[in-house]
Design an enzyme around this catalytic site. Sequence first.
Site, PDB file in Angstrom:
ATOM      1  N   PRO A  86       0.596  -0.938   0.342  1.00  0.00           N
ATOM      2  CA  PRO A  86       0.194  -0.279  -0.372  1.00  0.00           C
ATOM      3  C   PRO A  86       0.714   1.219   0.138  1.00  0.00           C
ATOM      4  O   PRO A  86       1.086   1.826   0.620  1.00  0.00           O
ATOM      5  CB  PRO A  86      -0.706  -0.145   1.348  1.00  0.00           C
ATOM      6  CG  PRO A  86       0.042  -0.929   2.118  1.00  0.00           C
ATOM      7  CD  PRO A  86       0.869  -1.858   1.417  1.00  0.00           C
TER       8      PRO A  86
ATOM      9  N   ASP B 229       5.064   2.540   2.328  1.00  0.00           N
ATOM     10  CA  ASP B 229       4.806   1.400   2.488  1.00  0.00           C
ATOM     11  C   ASP B 229       4.038   1.946   3.659  1.00  0.00           C
ATOM     12  O   ASP B 229       4.516   1.591   5.029  1.00  0.00           O
ATOM     13  CB  ASP B 229       5.632   0.309   2.698  1.00  0.00           C
ATOM     14  CG  ASP B 229       4.957  -1.211   3.293  1.00  0.00           C
ATOM     15  OD1 ASP B 229       4.191  -1.186   3.391  1.00  0.00           O
ATOM     16  OD2 ASP B 229       5.717  -2.061   2.970  1.00  0.00           O
ATOM     17  N   HIS B 230       2.747   1.711   4.259  1.00  0.00           N
ATOM     18  CA  HIS B 230       1.576   2.116   5.051  1.00  0.00           C
ATOM     19  C   HIS B 230       2.087   1.187   5.812  1.00  0.00           C
ATOM     20  O   HIS B 230       1.508   1.908   7.036  1.00  0.00           O
ATOM     21  CB  HIS B 230       0.685   2.600   4.330  1.00  0.00           C
ATOM     22  CG  HIS B 230      -0.139   4.039   4.982  1.00  0.00           C
ATOM     23  ND1 HIS B 230      -0.535   3.433   6.711  1.00  0.00           N
ATOM     24  CD2 HIS B 230      -0.811   4.747   3.901  1.00  0.00           C
ATOM     25  CE1 HIS B 230      -0.880   5.115   7.079  1.00  0.00           C
ATOM     26  NE2 HIS B 230      -1.328   5.611   5.813  1.00  0.00           N
ATOM     27  N   ARG B 231       2.063  -0.350   5.429  1.00  0.00           N
ATOM     28  CA  ARG B 231       1.990  -1.279   7.118  1.00  0.00           C
ATOM     29  C   ARG B 231       3.456  -1.062   7.486  1.00  0.00           C
ATOM     30  O   ARG B 231       3.207  -1.331   8.401  1.00  0.00           O
ATOM     31  CB  ARG B 231       2.131  -2.198   6.237  1.00  0.00           C
ATOM     32  CG  ARG B 231       1.292  -2.651   4.853  1.00  0.00           C
ATOM     33  CD  ARG B 231       1.453  -4.324   4.124  1.00  0.00           C
ATOM     34  NE  ARG B 231       2.707  -3.731   3.329  1.00  0.00           N
ATOM     35  CZ  ARG B 231       3.509  -4.817   2.557  1.00  0.00           C
ATOM     36  NH1 ARG B 231       2.695  -6.350   2.908  1.00  0.00           N
ATOM     37  NH2 ARG B 231       4.558  -4.407   2.051  1.00  0.00           N
ATOM     38  N   VAL B 232       4.530   0.111   7.272  1.00  0.00           N
ATOM     39  CA  VAL B 232       5.422   0.116   7.799  1.00  0.00           C
ATOM     40  C   VAL B 232       5.608   1.728   8.610  1.00  0.00           C
ATOM     41  O   VAL B 232       5.804   1.402   9.667  1.00  0.00           O
ATOM     42  CB  VAL B 232       6.699  -0.207   6.970  1.00  0.00           C
ATOM     43  CG1 VAL B 232       7.950  -0.273   7.577  1.00  0.00           C
ATOM     44  CG2 VAL B 232       6.174  -1.140   6.361  1.00  0.00           C
TER      45      VAL B 232
END
Length: 435
Positions: free
Chosen positions: A232, A407-410
Amino acid sequence: MALEIFMPALSPTMEEGTLAKWLVAEGDRVQSGDLLAEIETDKATMEFEAVDEGVIGKLLVTEGTANVKVNSAIAILLEEGDAADATASPAQSTAAAAPLVMEASTAKAPAPTAAPSAAPAAAKSNDGTRIFASPLARRIAADQGLDLAKITGSGPKGRIIKADVSGAPATASVYAAATMAPAPVASATAPSPVSAASVEALYQGRSYKTLSLDGMRRVIADRLSEAKQTIPHFYLRRDIQLDTLLKLRSEMNAGLEARGVRLSVNDFIIKACAMALQSVPAANAVWAGDHVLQMEASDISVAVAIEGGLFTPVLLDADSKSLSKLAVEMKDLAARARSRKLAPHEYQGGSFSISNLGMMGIDNFDAVINPPQGAILAVGAGKKRPIVGADGTLSVATVMSVTMSVDHRVIDGALGAELLNAIVNNLEHPLSMLV
């Protein structure tokens, strides 16, 4: 017992390679450490060596053969007492012979000069089952009084190799990479593949040239497709005034001229990013599937364009290195990347990437994240622009646009903004990077 020599995976992304050159011939005796062949991978041309000794019974793949699948047999090695007819066919040897573990080597390794003693007889477990071990491993085990039945092999099909009996970590063997399955791409979000025939039909009657994809191009296509489909992305943009940095760079280059060192703007950007990751440690992270790895050192990947693709050599511990050291190291890595002479450990890893197209006149662009890293900085050209000062006065400054893909997960939005602001501050106040 005749042993198959398999095409090794010399990089985590390698699925097939080109057997560029044999360094041995049929009938040659080889020992542990002898170089066997040069293999062209998706990234570089590398040599690989054997950990077993014996006689090359048959070369199954000719020089120059492309698209040789990883783990496919490329040669037969005969052990002591084997007859030449043991190489009757690869199919026959597959059922009876355990594969030979190969180790990668990016530098010439001298062959041992001492003649090996005869290998001990094949060991058996308590229930009479044969224990598969290389001759070298059996010899070391016999010399050290080790019971092979109590040792777990890390080689192919559980075969015991030198590393298992000498105390060396099994991960040193590149066979581990050969047997690793590539990371699965999420199929739920993957679009249906477009067939070559359907595309060619669209251009029926038009002239065109068909260009086959080499290993590097296929890997780039697969990894970038995976990145855009599974990561994402979100994007943060800033303009950076470079006049102070350009003046300092000019002064420093004058002082470094006698040493043959010249700093580029990219060297300052590498240093600025490395220091920013130390200032915002939560952003110095990579995605690891079901958790995040927060890195301690700032290992920076820098995209280097080469013919037919690109490399991302990694500058380890960039936060602790001087600008001049970074400049020298980057120049060396870039030169070897363009000649495809980088070792895998020199372009794998890193937690943050930089892609600079400013030198090609590009004002700004959005880069694709290099998984599993958390972010990449896309750098545009520095150009003269009118700016309005804090006091409302109009002036001209050299301004460079950058876009950070995250990276929106990180990394969340606020954390990403904090990291980009730290990068900007370092570049607009470059003296802070020298203390």
